[in-house]
Design a protein around this motif. Structure first.
Motif, PDB file in Angstrom:
ATOM      1  N   GLY A 116       0.748  -1.232   0.000  1.00 53.92           N
ATOM      2  CA  GLY A 116       0.000   0.000   0.000  1.00 53.92           C
ATOM      3  C   GLY A 116       0.787   1.296   0.000  1.00 53.92           C
ATOM      4  O   GLY A 116       0.199   2.366  -0.013  1.00 53.92           O
ATOM      5  N   GLN A 117       2.088   1.229   0.034  1.00 61.74           N
ATOM      6  CA  GLN A 117       2.898   2.441   0.001  1.00 61.74           C
ATOM      7  C   GLN A 117       3.049   2.934  -1.441  1.00 61.74           C
ATOM      8  O   GLN A 117       2.909   2.175  -2.384  1.00 61.74           O
ATOM      9  N   SER A 118       3.370   4.212  -1.583  1.00 60.64           N
ATOM     10  CA  SER A 118       3.660   4.786  -2.898  1.00 60.64           C
ATOM     11  C   SER A 118       5.138   5.150  -2.914  1.00 60.64           C
ATOM     12  O   SER A 118       5.583   5.990  -2.126  1.00 60.64           O
ATOM     13  N   ILE A 119       5.893   4.499  -3.797  1.00 60.75           N
ATOM     14  CA  ILE A 119       7.357   4.620  -3.805  1.00 60.75           C
ATOM     15  C   ILE A 119       7.827   5.136  -5.151  1.00 60.75           C
ATOM     16  O   ILE A 119       7.428   4.618  -6.197  1.00 60.75           O
ATOM     17  N   LEU A 120       8.681   6.165  -5.123  1.00 62.42           N
ATOM     18  CA  LEU A 120       9.245   6.737  -6.353  1.00 62.42           C
ATOM     19  C   LEU A 120      10.689   6.311  -6.506  1.00 62.42           C
ATOM     20  O   LEU A 120      11.503   6.508  -5.602  1.00 62.42           O
ATOM     21  N   ASP A 121      11.008   5.756  -7.677  1.00 62.97           N
ATOM     22  CA  ASP A 121      12.385   5.453  -8.072  1.00 62.97           C
ATOM     23  C   ASP A 121      12.841   6.619  -8.936  1.00 62.97           C
ATOM     24  O   ASP A 121      12.327   6.835 -10.040  1.00 62.97           O
ATOM     25  N   ILE A 122      13.810   7.363  -8.443  1.00 64.86           N
ATOM     26  CA  ILE A 122      14.293   8.567  -9.120  1.00 64.86           C
ATOM     27  C   ILE A 122      15.378   8.178 -10.118  1.00 64.86           C
ATOM     28  O   ILE A 122      16.443   7.712  -9.734  1.00 64.86           O
ATOM     29  N   GLY A 123      15.083   8.351 -11.415  1.00 55.63           N
ATOM     30  CA  GLY A 123      15.995   7.928 -12.465  1.00 55.63           C
ATOM     31  C   GLY A 123      15.901   6.429 -12.654  1.00 55.63           C
ATOM     32  O   GLY A 123      16.857   5.689 -12.430  1.00 55.63           O
TER      33      GLY A 123
END
Length: 191
Positions: free
Chosen positions: A44-51
């Motif tokens: 349920g988490q929202s995770i951003l992979d930068i690049g």
């Protein structure tokens, strides 16, 4: 082939040769993805992979749980490759964005993954984009910018960094633990 049990070599074989050649320095090892996502959250988490590059972190992380995994990548060829693999593996909780990270609303994400997204501006080794030139000033401006974005995040925000010197991490974060001989670091915003 099931992504949750794939090896680095099997994942690499899904990519064009030019992308395979830089796998060791450009893409996150699967063992690191598993440690990172275990810390950042699988449900349920929202995770951003930068690049996000070829999408390896996002695709593997997305196969390990039901968190919303988003990768942002400015290189169109890598974005298209990531999209293709996402469709091929039928991952509904993974999305890729082609664009400039400075136009992204960071408030929509709970946590972040950062693997030297701007390194190509200070290190030409294994670069994919031959158009990019060494530009330490641009590199530092991006590190300062991302540092401020991380500092603006709410208390409890988690970041996992892989490699690098962690200049992007603000003083408002504490190191929770490290792994992989100190290359993999787990952070949380305390204030």
């Amino acid at each position: 082939m099931e992504l949750a049990h794939i090896s680095d070599e099997e994942f690499d074989s899904l990519n064009p040769l030019r992308v395979q050649k830089v796998s060791g320095t450009q893409w996150t090892p699967i063992s690191v993805v598993k440690k990172a996502i275990a810390y950042l959250g699988v449900d349920g988490q929202s995770i951003l992979d930068i690049g996000s590059g070829a999408g390896k972190f996002c695709l593997i992380a997305g196969s390990l749980g039901n968190s919303k995994i988003v990768g942002i990548e400015k290189k169109e060829s890598l974005f298209k490759l990531s999209q293709k693999l996402k469709v091929e593996f039928g991952l509904k909780n993974v999305n890729f964005i082609h664009g400039d990270i400075k136009e992204l609303d960071f408030s929509q994400f709970d946590h972040f993954y950062f693997f030297n997204a701007f390194e190509e501006y200070v290190n030409l080794k294994d670069q994919l984009d031959k158009e990019i030139m060494i530009d330490p000033e641009y590199f530092q401006s991006m590190i300062d910018w991302i540092n401020q974005k991380f500092d603006d995040a709410p208390k409890g925000t988690k970041i996992v960094t892989y490699c690098g010197d962690c200049r992007e991490i603000p003083e408002s974060y504490s190191l929770v633990k490290s792994s992989n001989r100190g290359k993999l670091r787990f952070w949380v915003k305390r204030v």
